[in-house]
Write a protein that holds these residues in place. Structure first.
Motif, PDB file in Angstrom:
ATOM      1  N   UNK A  78       1.203  -6.602   3.444  1.00  0.00           N
ATOM      2  CA  UNK A  78      -0.045  -5.838   3.413  1.00  0.00           C
ATOM      3  C   UNK A  78       0.161  -4.700   4.410  1.00  0.00           C
ATOM      4  N   UNK A  79       0.384  -3.506   3.902  1.00  0.00           N
ATOM      5  CA  UNK A  79       0.751  -2.384   4.770  1.00  0.00           C
ATOM      6  C   UNK A  79      -0.445  -1.820   5.522  1.00  0.00           C
ATOM      7  N   UNK A  80      -0.214  -1.469   6.769  1.00  0.00           N
ATOM      8  CA  UNK A  80      -1.239  -0.782   7.548  1.00  0.00           C
ATOM      9  C   UNK A  80      -1.193   0.714   7.269  1.00  0.00           C
ATOM     10  N   UNK A  81      -0.010   1.195   6.901  1.00  0.00           N
ATOM     11  CA  UNK A  81       0.149   2.630   6.596  1.00  0.00           C
ATOM     12  C   UNK A  81       1.406   2.851   5.767  1.00  0.00           C
ATOM     13  N   UNK A  82       1.374   3.913   4.985  1.00  0.00           N
ATOM     14  CA  UNK A  82       2.543   4.331   4.217  1.00  0.00           C
ATOM     15  C   UNK A  82       2.790   5.801   4.539  1.00  0.00           C
ATOM     16  N   UNK A  83       4.005   6.125   4.978  1.00  0.00           N
ATOM     17  CA  UNK A  83       4.349   7.521   5.266  1.00  0.00           C
ATOM     18  C   UNK A  83       5.334   7.993   4.193  1.00  0.00           C
ATOM     19  N   UNK A  84       4.990   9.084   3.524  1.00  0.00           N
ATOM     20  CA  UNK A  84       5.807   9.592   2.425  1.00  0.00           C
ATOM     21  C   UNK A  84       6.484  10.873   2.891  1.00  0.00           C
ATOM     22  N   UNK A  85       7.797  10.829   3.057  1.00  0.00           N
ATOM     23  CA  UNK A  85       8.519  11.980   3.604  1.00  0.00           C
ATOM     24  C   UNK A  85       9.177  12.761   2.457  1.00  0.00           C
ATOM     25  N   UNK A 111      -7.436  -2.615   4.292  1.00  0.00           N
ATOM     26  CA  UNK A 111      -8.639  -1.813   4.543  1.00  0.00           C
ATOM     27  C   UNK A 111      -8.428  -0.954   5.796  1.00  0.00           C
ATOM     28  N   UNK A 112      -8.947   0.259   5.764  1.00  0.00           N
ATOM     29  CA  UNK A 112      -8.738   1.237   6.846  1.00  0.00           C
ATOM     30  C   UNK A 112      -7.262   1.595   7.028  1.00  0.00           C
TER      31      UNK A 112
END
Ligand code: NAD
Length: 454
Positions: A78-85, A111-112
């Motif tokens: 369950x990801x807290x964030x995804x960074x797409x480079x 969520x959030x």
């Protein structure tokens, strides 16, 4: 100050009922708490084949902040964030691998949670295919932001002037977008330029980036201005709180709360700039940050507009800022005000237009315009000028909007709710921070991706 509807659809029986009826359910947004984790879970960093090196630099930055970082989705986290480079993608067809690796991870975004794109700003000399993919990220990001739910947001960093993915200002922007400080910033892109100097961010300065700085906030007696004063003080600044004498009680309250000083002053006074500068210098030994927050509304359809309404709004909202900036620019040119940060309050009304607000929108669009022009003038002295454009924020100003219009204004955003004064304050504090040195001339919307305008 979470509105009653948002509270109701998030608690007990009314939550169950709202679910059953399929009513829109604005999420309870996670806001910054000292000591709380930066993200709500681990961070996934994905990239296209050409952007691997930038992605590695981003992953190293995140790792350095103590976050759990992965370079591949694992069908379970369950990801807290995804960074797409996408910094080095050369044409639209080449973005597929990165983008199509996202669906599973987005379904498991907490969520959030946060999505942040890191790409390059389109530049005049770009080949057509390069311009297409660079501009393409803009449309992609803004659409993705509209698809996220449960308080999750998507924002983008656009690198300009060969700024590296781990340029200090790119790192500062990444941290802001990942954090709970950007709770009400959604669907926005910030350009980071390497042209405006290089600032080595002290590793431990994230909590008090404004330590030792002196900041002036106009309109600080209440509402957004009071929240800005408190947030800048939290970040270490000594704050000079400015407001009209009639608001003296609220002004004293804010100044006491932030252990700063109060300056009773109408910002439309011809010598307001000199008074601000003199107060900051004599009482606190200098001036580093000026926040032009004082603002008024005098709404009327243009067909019914009178000189009092038009001229007072112009005087407070834009002419006062211009005149004070002239004084500040003169001091900077004399070598007395290096590295000054100016942050001015615009409004989404100035970007999208709003019925009954020709006067207000004229001034707020004017703020967007003069901010870009002032940025160019300040750059010679290491300073920056930016604007923050709030959407619907829960304050006394918006309490005066008729009930039905107020309800509609709140819900017409991707986050389905109004923002809090602190959301605007966090954006101002970020733009005032030393790490934001590569961000200038821009207007950052704090509007929950309000559906009006760009
Ligand atoms: P507010 O009316 O609650 O507070 C504004 C403050 O500015 C008051 O304390 C007032 O006394 C002060 N002020 C007014 N004229 C002044 C003058 N001539 N000199 C010195 N101080 C003066 O407003 P707010 O909602 O906190 O808004 C703050 C800023 O944010 C304004 O510039 C406003 O246009 C902008 N904004 C607000 C919203 C929103 O939803 N509340 C949305 C977009 C933009």
């Amino acid at each position: 100050m979470t509105d009653t509807y948002t509270k109701a659809v998030n608690t007990g029986m009314t939550k169950t009922l709202a679910k059953k009826l399929g009513l829109p359910r604005p999420a309870l947004l996670r806001r910054h708490q000292p000591g709380a984790p930066l993200t709500v879970g681990p961070v996934l960093v994905v990239s296209d084949a050409a952007s691997q090196e930038s992605a590695a630099a981003v992953a190293a930055t995140l790792d350095g902040w103590g976050l759990t970082v992965a370079r591949q989705d694992d069908d379970a986290t369950r990801w807290g964030a995804v960074v797409v480079v996408l910094t080095d993608v050369a044409r639209p067809a080449d973005a597929s691998t990165a983008v199509l690796s996202l669906p599973g991870a987005l379904k498991r975004l907490a969520p959030n949670g946060r999505v942040v794109t890191v790409s390059r700003a389109a530049a005049p000399g770009d080949a057509p295919e390069l311009a297409a993919v660079r501009q393409g990220v803009d449309g992609f990001l803004r659409s993705l932001a509209k698809e996220l739910r449960a308080g999750a947001t998507a924002n983008g960093i656009q690198l300009a002037d060969d700024a590296a993915a781990d340029h200090p200002s790119a790192r500062a922007a990444l941290r802001f977008f990942l954090s709970a400080k950007s709770a009400y910033v959604d669907g926005q892109l910030l350009t980071v330029s390497a042209a405006n100097g290089w600032f080595l961010y002290p590793a431990d300065a994230w909590d008090r980036p404004l330590e030792g700085k002196v900041a002036v906030v106009t309109g600080a007696a209440r509402g957004i201005g009071a929240a800005i004063a408190k947030t800048l003080a939290r970040d270490g600044a000594t704050v000079v709180c400015v407001d009209v004498p009639a608001a003296g009680e609220g002004l004293a309250r804010t100044a006491n709360a932030v252990r700063g000083t109060a300056l009773q002053l109408d910002v439309t006074a011809p010598d307001a700039g000199e008074k601000i500068l003199a107060h900051a210098r004599t009482r606190h030994g200098g001036l580093d940050v000026v926040v032009h927050n004082a603002g008024i509304t005098r709404d009327k359809l243009l067909a019914n507009m009178d000189a009092a309404r038009w001229d007072s709004v112009v005087a407070v909202n834009v002419e006062a800022q211009l005149r004070i900036n002239e004084t500040l620019l003169a001091a900077a040119a004399a070598g007395d005000l290096d590295g000054l940060r100016i942050v001015s309050l615009a409004s989404t009304s100035g970007i999208a237009g709003n019925r009954g607000q020709t006067n207000y929108a004229f001034t707020k669009a004017g703020v967007v315009g003069h901010t870009a022009a002032t940025a160019t003038l300040l750059a010679a002295h290491g300073g920056t000028a930016n604007a923050v454009a709030p959407g619907f924020i829960e304050t006394e100003m918006t309490q005066h909007i008729p009930f039905a219009t107020r309800q509609v204004a709140r819900r017409l955003s991707s986050l389905l709710q109004g923002g809090e004064p602190v959301d605007v304050a966090e954006a101002v504090a970020f733009l005032a921070s030393p790490g934001a040195v590569g961000i200038t001339g821009q207007t950052l919307r704090v509007c929950g991706q309000n559906l009006v305008g760009r």
